[in-house]
Design a protein around this motif. Structure first.
Motif, PDB file in Angstrom:
ATOM      1  N   ALA A  72       0.825  -1.206   0.000  1.00  0.00           N
ATOM      2  CA  ALA A  72       0.000   0.000   0.000  1.00  0.00           C
ATOM      3  C   ALA A  72       0.862   1.261   0.000  1.00  0.00           C
ATOM      4  N   SER A  73       1.901   1.285   0.841  1.00  0.00           N
ATOM      5  CA  SER A  73       2.733   2.486   0.929  1.00  0.00           C
ATOM      6  C   SER A  73       3.526   2.703  -0.352  1.00  0.00           C
ATOM      7  N   ARG A  74       4.062   1.641  -0.935  1.00  0.00           N
ATOM      8  CA  ARG A  74       4.874   1.792  -2.147  1.00  0.00           C
ATOM      9  C   ARG A  74       4.019   2.189  -3.344  1.00  0.00           C
ATOM     10  N   ILE A  75       2.831   1.595  -3.467  1.00  0.00           N
ATOM     11  CA  ILE A  75       1.943   1.964  -4.572  1.00  0.00           C
ATOM     12  C   ILE A  75       1.528   3.429  -4.447  1.00  0.00           C
ATOM     13  N   CYS A  76       1.179   3.839  -3.238  1.00  0.00           N
ATOM     14  CA  CYS A  76       0.796   5.243  -3.005  1.00  0.00           C
ATOM     15  C   CYS A  76       1.964   6.171  -3.317  1.00  0.00           C
TER      16      CYS A  76
END
Length: 202
Positions: A72-76
């Motif tokens: 989630a953090s990397r995609i965001c």
């Protein structure tokens, strides 16, 4: 997002040539990346693939919470760049070229790999000249960071026709936002640092 009709249609050039031109400070290199959704999709797909593969590996190891948070953090983080670039383009009345600028920023990330090789050569050279290894590594690492910061600033300034200060402000805001998103999982779950470094740990 901005209406496609407001974009300037530019023929797609050569990505490698575009990166080389940008790397030596040629503003015309930005136009090599095209100004279409297809060009943008091709530039962002690899950046999205790496977090997915990494999360899958953590998931296979049984760390599903780590996998979910990291994904989630990397995609965001990857998606923040085009969002902030588009916002900056609207504020600067440069909506016609925001997609091309974002595409160039996505591809510029890959310059870090040849820069690392150059950094190794510089490190070895500095050590030969008498610098301690930690100092030489620090100088090389700082040089790579500064160069990457410069080339992203250069892309924003030329692609969106921003002032020196405007491009710098947008770049700082972009990097701070991305850093916060990347660091957030570790703040929420401190044990993620250990699991990231040692994924086999139970």
């Amino acid at each position: 997002m901005i209406d496609n009709r407001k974009r300037i249609r530019m023929p797609e050039g050569n990505i490698v040539r575009g990166l080389f031109r940008l790397a030596r400070g040629d503003a015309g290199g930005v136009s090599e990346f095209g100004n279409t959704t297809r060009a943008f999709s091709a530039s962002i797909a690899p950046l999205l693939a790496f977090p997915i593969v990494g999360a899958a590996l953590f998931g296979i190891a049984g760390h599903w919470m780590l996998a979910g948070l990291m994904l989630a953090s990397r995609i965001c983080g990857v998606l923040l760049q085009p969002v902030i670039t588009e916002f900056g383009a609207r504020r600067a009345n440069s909506s016609a070229t925001w997609l091309m600028t974002s595409t160039a920023l996505n591809w510029s990330v890959w310059l870090v790999f040849p820069l690392i090789l150059i950094g190794i050569l510089i490190t070895n050279g500095l050590i030969t000249l008498g610098l301690s290894e930690p100092t030489a590594v620090g100088v090389s690492f700082a040089s790579i960071l500064l160069y990457m910061f410069w080339i992203q600033w250069f892309i924003l300034r030329t692609g969106l026709r921003l002032s020196v200060l405007g491009a710098l402000t947008l770049l700082i805001a972009m990097n701070v936002a991305i850093a916060v998103v990347y660091i957030a999982p570790y703040v929420l779950h401190p044990e993620l640092i250990t699991l990231t470094l040692h994924p086999d740990a139970k």
